[in-house]
Motif scaffolding. Structure first.
Motif, PDB file in Angstrom:
ATOM      1  N   PRO A  27       0.796  -1.225   0.000  1.00 53.13           N
ATOM      2  CA  PRO A  27       0.000   0.000   0.000  1.00 53.13           C
ATOM      3  C   PRO A  27       0.834   1.283   0.000  1.00 53.13           C
ATOM      4  O   PRO A  27       0.429   2.298  -0.580  1.00 53.13           O
ATOM      5  CB  PRO A  27      -0.816  -0.106   1.300  1.00 53.13           C
ATOM      6  N   PHE A  28       2.018   1.238   0.592  1.00 52.29           N
ATOM      7  CA  PHE A  28       2.862   2.441   0.613  1.00 52.29           C
ATOM      8  C   PHE A  28       3.297   2.816  -0.801  1.00 52.29           C
ATOM      9  O   PHE A  28       3.246   3.985  -1.196  1.00 52.29           O
ATOM     10  CB  PHE A  28       4.112   2.207   1.482  1.00 52.29           C
ATOM     11  N   SER A  29       3.728   1.836  -1.552  1.00 55.54           N
ATOM     12  CA  SER A  29       4.169   2.117  -2.928  1.00 55.54           C
ATOM     13  C   SER A  29       2.991   2.482  -3.811  1.00 55.54           C
ATOM     14  O   SER A  29       3.067   3.406  -4.628  1.00 55.54           O
ATOM     15  CB  SER A  29       4.914   0.906  -3.506  1.00 55.54           C
ATOM     16  N   ALA A  30       1.874   1.750  -3.637  1.00 56.46           N
ATOM     17  CA  ALA A  30       0.708   1.986  -4.496  1.00 56.46           C
ATOM     18  C   ALA A  30       0.116   3.373  -4.275  1.00 56.46           C
ATOM     19  O   ALA A  30      -0.498   3.937  -5.180  1.00 56.46           O
ATOM     20  CB  ALA A  30      -0.338   0.903  -4.237  1.00 56.46           C
ATOM     21  N   ALA A  31       0.294   3.924  -3.082  1.00 60.52           N
ATOM     22  CA  ALA A  31      -0.248   5.264  -2.798  1.00 60.52           C
ATOM     23  C   ALA A  31       0.559   6.357  -3.483  1.00 60.52           C
ATOM     24  O   ALA A  31       0.078   7.486  -3.628  1.00 60.52           O
ATOM     25  CB  ALA A  31      -0.260   5.510  -1.289  1.00 60.52           C
ATOM     26  N   ARG A  32       1.765   6.045  -3.877  1.00 65.40           N
ATOM     27  CA  ARG A  32       2.649   7.083  -4.408  1.00 65.40           C
ATOM     28  C   ARG A  32       2.986   6.913  -5.885  1.00 65.40           C
ATOM     29  O   ARG A  32       3.048   7.883  -6.632  1.00 65.40           O
ATOM     30  CB  ARG A  32       3.972   7.068  -3.613  1.00 65.40           C
ATOM     31  N   PRO A  64      -4.640  -2.570  -2.420  1.00 68.36           N
ATOM     32  CA  PRO A  64      -5.822  -2.051  -1.724  1.00 68.36           C
ATOM     33  C   PRO A  64      -6.906  -1.691  -2.741  1.00 68.36           C
ATOM     34  O   PRO A  64      -6.585  -1.331  -3.877  1.00 68.36           O
ATOM     35  CB  PRO A  64      -5.309  -0.777  -1.034  1.00 68.36           C
ATOM     36  N   PRO A  65      -8.181  -1.787  -2.362  1.00 67.92           N
ATOM     37  CA  PRO A  65      -9.262  -1.460  -3.292  1.00 67.92           C
ATOM     38  C   PRO A  65      -9.079  -0.052  -3.855  1.00 67.92           C
ATOM     39  O   PRO A  65      -8.736   0.867  -3.109  1.00 67.92           O
ATOM     40  CB  PRO A  65     -10.527  -1.522  -2.417  1.00 67.92           C
ATOM     41  N   GLY A  66      -9.263   0.067  -5.141  1.00 66.79           N
ATOM     42  CA  GLY A  66      -9.193   1.385  -5.775  1.00 66.79           C
ATOM     43  C   GLY A  66      -7.785   1.826  -6.138  1.00 66.79           C
ATOM     44  O   GLY A  66      -7.606   2.860  -6.784  1.00 66.79           O
ATOM     45  N   ALA A  67      -6.780   1.071  -5.722  1.00 65.99           N
ATOM     46  CA  ALA A  67      -5.406   1.487  -6.020  1.00 65.99           C
ATOM     47  C   ALA A  67      -5.148   1.383  -7.518  1.00 65.99           C
ATOM     48  O   ALA A  67      -5.654   0.486  -8.184  1.00 65.99           O
ATOM     49  CB  ALA A  67      -4.420   0.604  -5.261  1.00 65.99           C
ATOM     50  N   ARG A  68      -4.366   2.314  -8.031  1.00 64.79           N
ATOM     51  CA  ARG A  68      -3.944   2.248  -9.434  1.00 64.79           C
ATOM     52  C   ARG A  68      -2.426   2.132  -9.436  1.00 64.79           C
ATOM     53  O   ARG A  68      -1.713   3.101  -9.196  1.00 64.79           O
ATOM     54  CB  ARG A  68      -4.396   3.499 -10.184  1.00 64.79           C
ATOM     55  N   PHE A  69      -1.962   0.912  -9.638  1.00 67.98           N
ATOM     56  CA  PHE A  69      -0.525   0.639  -9.530  1.00 67.98           C
ATOM     57  C   PHE A  69      -0.212  -0.549 -10.416  1.00 67.98           C
ATOM     58  O   PHE A  69      -0.891  -1.573 -10.347  1.00 67.98           O
ATOM     59  CB  PHE A  69      -0.187   0.315  -8.075  1.00 67.98           C
ATOM     60  N   GLU A  70       0.797  -0.396 -11.247  1.00 68.36           N
ATOM     61  CA  GLU A  70       1.135  -1.475 -12.182  1.00 68.36           C
ATOM     62  C   GLU A  70       2.504  -2.052 -11.845  1.00 68.36           C
ATOM     63  O   GLU A  70       3.514  -1.349 -11.934  1.00 68.36           O
ATOM     64  CB  GLU A  70       1.137  -0.919 -13.612  1.00 68.36           C
ATOM     65  N   PRO A  71       2.539  -3.348 -11.461  1.00 64.63           N
ATOM     66  CA  PRO A  71       3.838  -3.980 -11.224  1.00 64.63           C
ATOM     67  C   PRO A  71       4.476  -4.390 -12.547  1.00 64.63           C
ATOM     68  O   PRO A  71       3.827  -5.009 -13.381  1.00 64.63           O
ATOM     69  CB  PRO A  71       3.482  -5.212 -10.376  1.00 64.63           C
ATOM     70  N   LEU A  72       5.715  -4.015 -12.737  1.00 62.28           N
ATOM     71  CA  LEU A  72       6.474  -4.373 -13.938  1.00 62.28           C
ATOM     72  C   LEU A  72       7.495  -5.419 -13.508  1.00 62.28           C
ATOM     73  O   LEU A  72       8.295  -5.175 -12.617  1.00 62.28           O
ATOM     74  CB  LEU A  72       7.184  -3.130 -14.502  1.00 62.28           C
ATOM     75  N   ARG A 341       5.020  15.751   2.823  1.00 61.99           N
ATOM     76  CA  ARG A 341       4.029  14.673   2.962  1.00 61.99           C
ATOM     77  C   ARG A 341       3.135  14.650   1.728  1.00 61.99           C
ATOM     78  O   ARG A 341       3.043  15.631   0.980  1.00 61.99           O
ATOM     79  CB  ARG A 341       3.197  14.827   4.237  1.00 61.99           C
ATOM     80  N   LEU A 342       2.454  13.512   1.581  1.00 62.91           N
ATOM     81  CA  LEU A 342       1.481  13.389   0.493  1.00 62.91           C
ATOM     82  C   LEU A 342       0.246  14.188   0.842  1.00 62.91           C
ATOM     83  O   LEU A 342      -0.206  14.156   1.986  1.00 62.91           O
ATOM     84  CB  LEU A 342       1.027  11.935   0.337  1.00 62.91           C
ATOM     85  N   ALA A 343      -0.306  14.895  -0.136  1.00 61.70           N
ATOM     86  CA  ALA A 343      -1.607  15.531   0.087  1.00 61.70           C
ATOM     87  C   ALA A 343      -2.664  14.435   0.188  1.00 61.70           C
ATOM     88  O   ALA A 343      -2.564  13.406  -0.478  1.00 61.70           O
ATOM     89  CB  ALA A 343      -1.933  16.459  -1.067  1.00 61.70           C
ATOM     90  N   CYS A 344      -3.662  14.652   1.020  1.00 65.89           N
ATOM     91  CA  CYS A 344      -4.676  13.612   1.210  1.00 65.89           C
ATOM     92  C   CYS A 344      -5.514  13.454  -0.059  1.00 65.89           C
ATOM     93  O   CYS A 344      -5.722  14.389  -0.756  1.00 65.89           O
ATOM     94  CB  CYS A 344      -5.601  13.947   2.353  1.00 65.89           C
TER      95      CYS A 344
END
Ligand code: DOR
Ligand code: ZN
Length: 344
Positions: A27-32, A64-72, A341-344
């Motif tokens: 989730p940490f990587s997917a959030a960023r 996590p639900p809704g995450a947009r993250f592509e593992p290469l 920090r990341l904006a919410c």
């Protein structure tokens, strides 16, 4: 309070592990990050396309639900990797590169390559098919000083390899020294490097600040201040050959705080924020976006990510620990502050 809106970055070098550990850190990587090059040094290592696709499936399932993250995905090269495996990897469309671990260089590298000439036929096929070779650049000879291993690898292994395979695209991962910079910046086309936030922000004194600091131990090891300063100056200079790769490498606390601790720094909890700090320190915040969100995609021949990410300049306190399956994980800067920090 200032804000920084940027194209969503990618992480071109990431360790996600598997199982409960994967669920804890993903989730940490997917959030960023929009995408990440996922390292194949699981136990057992990801040596086949089939294993890489199965691992990709587990990563997608753990998002996590809704995450947009592509593992290469990447393959782990061994002395026995067949050239046909490279063809399968390429045909899958999901495997972008192969990782060269010199056997014994780092965590889970025992099955790595013992003599790089043995894999020349595989490297030749990779060059033909446009696959990227990702390189852990350290010699493993215990006689070689640990701070000299990157420079020695470049001279003894990498420079000759790049000449033998003039069309092979190569990323020298997590560079730590001026020697590596000199090589990459002067090399032929098709050679680039990732740079971690920890090698930009810390020198080897951080290993011994007030006592032994196992959470600052990684491979390749933190280097002298002159090397750190050279890395900062180079990324601030904006070379398209340099791009973001966190090398975030989580290990359970007990495996770090022990008589023979594992190499790896966990930084995904602040995977872009730490780079914002570094670029701000270098007076080059304006260059962060290209480093984090453009150079890597361009090198890998992928479109730059579409979405945006907003950072806020507001210090926050890093927790002392995160949960890590049934263990716990000590993040970089634990108990300290990070300026962005990341904006919410
Ligand atoms: O410090 C490191 N940790 N360097 C590596 O090359 C591997 C990584 C890991 O997987 O823990
Ligand atoms: Zn790594």
């Amino acid at each position: 309070m200032s804000t920084l809106v940027m194209r969503r970055p990618d992480d071109w070098h990431l360790h996600l592990r598997d199982g409960a550990s994967l669920e804890a850190v993903l989730p940490f990587s997917a959030a960023r990050f929009a995408r990440a090059i996922v390292m194949p040094n699981l136990a057992p290592p990801v040596t086949s396309t089939e294993a890489a696709l199965a691992y990709r499936g587990r990563i997608l399932a753990a998002l996590p639900p809704g995450a947009r993250f592509e593992p290469l995905m990447t393959l782990y090269l061994t002395d026995a990797t067949p050239a046909a495996e490279i063809e399968r990897a390429r045909a899958s469309g999901c495997v972008l590169g192969c990782k060269l671990y010199p056997a014994g260089a780092t965590t889970h590298s025992e099955a790595g390559v013992t003599e790089v000439r043995r894999i020349d036929p595989v490297l030749a096929r990779m060059a033909e098919l446009g696959m990227v070779l990702e390189v852990h650049g350290e010699v493993t000879d215990p006689q070689v000083d640990v701070f000299e291993r990157e420079a020695r690898f470049i001279d003894a292994v990498l420079a000759p390899l790049a000449e033998r395979h003039p069309r092979l695209r190569i990323v020298l991962e997590h560079i730590t020294t001026r020697a590596a910079l000199d090589f990459v910046l002067a090399a032929r086309d098709g050679i680039a490097a990732t740079v971690t936030a920890h090698h930009l922000l810390m020198n080897r004194n951080a290993l011994f600040a007030g006592g032994l600091r196992p959470h600052h131990f990684c491979r390749p090891v933190l280097q002298a201040e002159a090397d750190r300063a050279a890395l900062m100056e180079a990324v601030a200079g904006g070379s398209p050959r340099l791009f973001l790769g966190t090398d975030s490498a989580p290990h359970a606390r007990a495996a770090k705080e022990t008589a023979c601790g594992c190499a790896g720094i966990f930084s995904a909890h602040a995977g872009i924020e730490l780079y914002a700090e570094a670029f701000e320190l270098a007076g080059a915040l304006g260059r962060l976006e290209a480093f984090a969100s453009a150079h890597g995609a361009d090198f890998y021949g992928l479109p730059r990510s579409g979405a945006t990410l907003t950072l806020v300049r507001e210090p926050w306190e890093v927790p002392a620990r995160y949960a890590f399956g049934r263990d716990e994980l000590v993040p970089l800067r634990a108990g300290g502050r990070i300026a962005w920090r990341l904006a919410c």
